[in-house]
Every structure is written in structure tokens, then in C-alpha cells.
Design an enzyme around this catalytic site. Structure first.
Site, PDB file in Angstrom:
ATOM      1  N   SER A  10      -6.384  -3.311   6.392  1.00 57.05           N
ATOM      2  CA  SER A  10      -5.539  -3.480   5.212  1.00 57.05           C
ATOM      3  C   SER A  10      -4.325  -4.332   5.583  1.00 57.05           C
ATOM      4  O   SER A  10      -3.482  -3.919   6.384  1.00 57.05           O
ATOM      5  CB  SER A  10      -5.075  -2.127   4.691  1.00 57.05           C
ATOM      6  N   HIS A  35      -8.734  -6.578   3.698  1.00 52.20           N
ATOM      7  CA  HIS A  35      -8.442  -5.777   2.500  1.00 52.20           C
ATOM      8  C   HIS A  35      -7.055  -6.147   1.986  1.00 52.20           C
ATOM      9  O   HIS A  35      -6.060  -6.064   2.716  1.00 52.20           O
ATOM     10  CB  HIS A  35      -8.518  -4.293   2.869  1.00 52.20           C
ATOM     11  N   ASP A  37      -4.199  -5.447  -0.784  1.00 45.25           N
ATOM     12  CA  ASP A  37      -3.719  -4.453  -1.744  1.00 45.25           C
ATOM     13  C   ASP A  37      -2.773  -5.086  -2.755  1.00 45.25           C
ATOM     14  O   ASP A  37      -1.638  -5.436  -2.418  1.00 45.25           O
ATOM     15  CB  ASP A  37      -3.023  -3.309  -1.003  1.00 45.25           C
ATOM     16  N   MET A  39      -0.583  -4.584  -5.918  1.00 44.37           N
ATOM     17  CA  MET A  39       0.088  -3.492  -6.656  1.00 44.37           C
ATOM     18  C   MET A  39       1.122  -4.087  -7.592  1.00 44.37           C
ATOM     19  O   MET A  39       1.819  -5.040  -7.219  1.00 44.37           O
ATOM     20  CB  MET A  39       0.804  -2.551  -5.683  1.00 44.37           C
ATOM     21  N   HIS A  68      -8.068  -5.116  -3.801  1.00 46.79           N
ATOM     22  CA  HIS A  68      -7.969  -3.774  -4.382  1.00 46.79           C
ATOM     23  C   HIS A  68      -6.830  -3.804  -5.396  1.00 46.79           C
ATOM     24  O   HIS A  68      -5.668  -3.891  -5.010  1.00 46.79           O
ATOM     25  CB  HIS A  68      -7.717  -2.779  -3.242  1.00 46.79           C
ATOM     26  N   MET A  70      -4.434  -2.353  -7.749  1.00 48.95           N
ATOM     27  CA  MET A  70      -3.712  -1.165  -8.213  1.00 48.95           C
ATOM     28  C   MET A  70      -2.731  -1.635  -9.268  1.00 48.95           C
ATOM     29  O   MET A  70      -1.514  -1.691  -9.044  1.00 48.95           O
ATOM     30  CB  MET A  70      -3.022  -0.482  -7.016  1.00 48.95           C
ATOM     31  N   MET A 143     -10.681   6.674  -2.945  1.00 54.28           N
ATOM     32  CA  MET A 143      -9.340   6.768  -2.337  1.00 54.28           C
ATOM     33  C   MET A 143      -9.227   8.087  -1.588  1.00 54.28           C
ATOM     34  O   MET A 143      -9.507   9.149  -2.134  1.00 54.28           O
ATOM     35  CB  MET A 143      -8.244   6.698  -3.410  1.00 54.28           C
ATOM     36  N   ASP A 177     -10.515   4.486   1.731  1.00 54.50           N
ATOM     37  CA  ASP A 177      -9.238   3.798   1.899  1.00 54.50           C
ATOM     38  C   ASP A 177      -8.104   4.815   1.923  1.00 54.50           C
ATOM     39  O   ASP A 177      -7.871   5.516   0.940  1.00 54.50           O
ATOM     40  CB  ASP A 177      -9.063   2.823   0.715  1.00 54.50           C
TER      41      ASP A 177
HETATM   42  C1  DX5 Z   1      -2.931   2.451  -0.268  1.00 57.45           C
HETATM   43  C2  DX5 Z   1      -3.743   1.227   0.027  1.00 57.45           C
HETATM   44  C3  DX5 Z   1      -4.362   1.187   1.365  1.00 57.45           C
HETATM   45  C4  DX5 Z   1      -3.397   1.267   2.526  1.00 57.45           C
HETATM   46  C5  DX5 Z   1      -4.091   2.005   3.617  1.00 57.45           C
HETATM   47  O1  DX5 Z   1      -2.625   2.476  -1.602  1.00 57.45           O
HETATM   48  O2  DX5 Z   1      -4.795   1.110  -0.929  1.00 57.45           O
HETATM   49  O3  DX5 Z   1      -5.251   0.083   1.508  1.00 57.45           O
HETATM   50  O4  DX5 Z   1      -2.952   0.035   3.002  1.00 57.45           O
HETATM   51  O5  DX5 Z   1      -3.217   2.178   4.683  1.00 57.45           O
HETATM   52  P1  DX5 Z   1      -3.447   3.273   5.822  1.00 57.45           P
HETATM   53  O6  DX5 Z   1      -4.732   2.917   6.513  1.00 57.45           O
HETATM   54  O7  DX5 Z   1      -2.247   3.114   6.667  1.00 57.45           O
HETATM   55  O8  DX5 Z   1      -3.548   4.607   5.152  1.00 57.45           O
HETATM   56 ZN    ZN Z   2      -6.368  -0.429  -0.624  1.00 53.81          ZN
END
Ligand code: DX5
Ligand code: ZN
Length: 226
Positions: A10, A35, A37, A39, A68, A70, A143, A177
Site C-alpha cells: 500500500s 495498491h 488508496d 480517499m 481502492h 474510499m 477490509m 487490506d
Molecule cells: C486503509 C487502507 C489500507 C492501508 C493499509 O484504509 O485501505 O490500504 O494502507 O495499511 P496497513 O497495512 O498499514 O494496515
Molecule cells: Zn486500501
């Protein structure tokens, strides 16, 4: 089993000021996917990156960018992310109960791979129709923490969802994840997850290549014994 292990660091845990070199470092260390993220500060209480950053990174790598989303309105992101060069587009079912079918279709026509994610409080049954649709999602992201931040604690109780999905859909890509690393990978792999997202455990390791390789071996071993 027809699914292959995909280890996806990630990039939320990377140094965003050096995103391209961080991406190259992970790929050299054995990562299959990156990956990303995305948001919006609304669906989750954190704000990260969007299409402009994906577009910038795409100029530096041909790697699979596993996005991903969010965000509250994933439909608004399909066209910008297609143009930016995203590979996978995984939206949250909680945001798209009424329009997932249109969303999946638009993601596919944009040449991206559609996936659906579910928060810890969302029952797994809610995504069965998306996997069984005529135009199905190709990945389900379970998740294992509340979305929003890296570095949280893995929720083992989510493994029931993974087991149910694997039993029902032997060739589905099942991604986990949140809180994945050397101490939790065994649980996730034996439940049937094959796509593993890991942020802090990989970026925080002195040798990320060792963590990536350990996680891959764990998935492979679980697949051989299942
Ligand atoms: C959280 C993200 C993850 C996050 C995971 O909302 O979707 O992808 O980066 O990080 P770790 O592996 O540190 O839990
Ligand atoms: Zn993620």
C-alpha cells in the site's frame, strides 16, 4: 485453485514526496501490484490522492495500479482514473448499493478491472449479487480494518467473510487490506485470500523484499494444502 498470489504494497505508507522511486523500490523487491488508496475526506476521515497523482505515477511505471476508492461518489472517478491510467478500480459497496451495475459496466468499458470492497460492518452476502451478475466484479476486497488509515490492527473475525467467499467462488480474486504482515498473513492465507495489501509491515521493514516473499510463500502454501 485458479487464482495466483498478488502481493500489493500500500503506497499510503510510502514517502509520497518520492512516489516514483518508492514504487520502483517495491517492484524491485517483488511486489506484483501497487495498491493506491484514494480517499476523499468524506467517505473516510482522511484525504489522500486522486487521479492527478495516478497520472503522474503512470508516467514512471507500467505496473498494475490497484486503486481502492474510499470515496462517496465513485462514479465521478471512473473517467478521470481511466485517463490517468489506473488498472484496477475497486469501489465500496456501501456507497453504491443502487448503482453498482452501471458502475461496473463503466469501469469495464474504461478498460479497468472492477472490484468491490466491503467495510468490516458490512455483511458479505451484500456482494454476492455483484459476483454473480452477468457483468461481474472480478475482485472482492474484504477490509480487515476500518478504512481510512494505515497501521491499524488486523481484525481476524473478518476471516469468516473470506472463507465464505472462497468456498462459494473458487476462482475469485479475494483481497484483504489492513493490518497484514508476517504475524497475520497465515490466518488470511488459510482463509483463502490471494491478494494481499500491506502498508506499514512492508514499508516499516528493514528488508521489504523479505516480507513480500514471506507473504507470497504463505499464500502459495495455503493454496497447496487447500
Ligand atoms: C486503509 C487502507 C489500507 C492501508 C493499509 O484504509 O485501505 O490500504 O494502507 O495499511 P496497513 O497495512 O498499514 O494496515
Ligand atoms: Zn486500501
Amino acid at each position: 485453485m485458479g487464482v495466483t498470489p498478488k502481493i500489493a504494497p500500500s503506497m499510503l505508507s510510502s514517502d509520497f514526496a518520492n512516489l516514483a522511486s518508492e514504487a520502483h523500490r517495491m517492484l524491485n523487491d517483488g511486489a506484483d501490484w501497487l495498491h493506491m488508496d484514494i480517499m476523499d475526506g468524506h467517505f473516510v476521515p482522511n484525504l489522500t490522492i486522486g487521479a492527478p497523482v495516478i497520472e503522474s505515477l503512470r508516467k514512471h511505471t507500467e505496473a498494475y495500479l490497484d486503486c481502492h476508492l474510499m470515496v462517496t461518489n465513485p462514479l465521478d472517478y471512473v473517467e478521470p482514473l481511466r485517463k490517468a491510467g489506473a488498472s484496477g478500480f475497486t469501489f465500496h459497496i456501501e456507497t453504491s448499493k443502487d448503482n453498482w451495475s452501471e458502475l461496473v459496466q463503466r469501469i469495464k468499458s474504461g478498460g479497468m478491472t472492477p472490484g468491490v470492497a466491503l467495510k468490516p460492518g458490512t455483511p458479505v452476502e451484500e456482494i454476492y449479487p455483484l459476483v454473480e451478475a452477468e457483468n461481474p466484479v472480478e475482485l472482492v476486497l474484504v477490509m480487515t480494518v476500518e478504512p481510512g488509515f494505515g497501521g491499524q490492527k488486523f481484525m481476524p473475525e473478518m476471516m469468516n467473510k473470506v472463507r465464505m467467499l472462497r468456498q462459494k467462488y473458487p476462482s475469485l480474486n479475494i483481497e484483504v487490506d489492513g493490518g497484514l504482515g508476517p504475524s497475520t498473513i497465515g490466518t488470511a492465507a488459510s482463509a483463502g485470500a490471494n491478494c494481499i495489501v500491506a502498508g506499514s509491515s512492508v514499508f516499516g521493514a528493514p528488508k521489504p523484499a523479505e516480507v513480500i516473499s514471506l507473504m507470497r510463500k504463505s499464500v502459495e502454501k495455503a493454496q497447496q494444502t487447500s
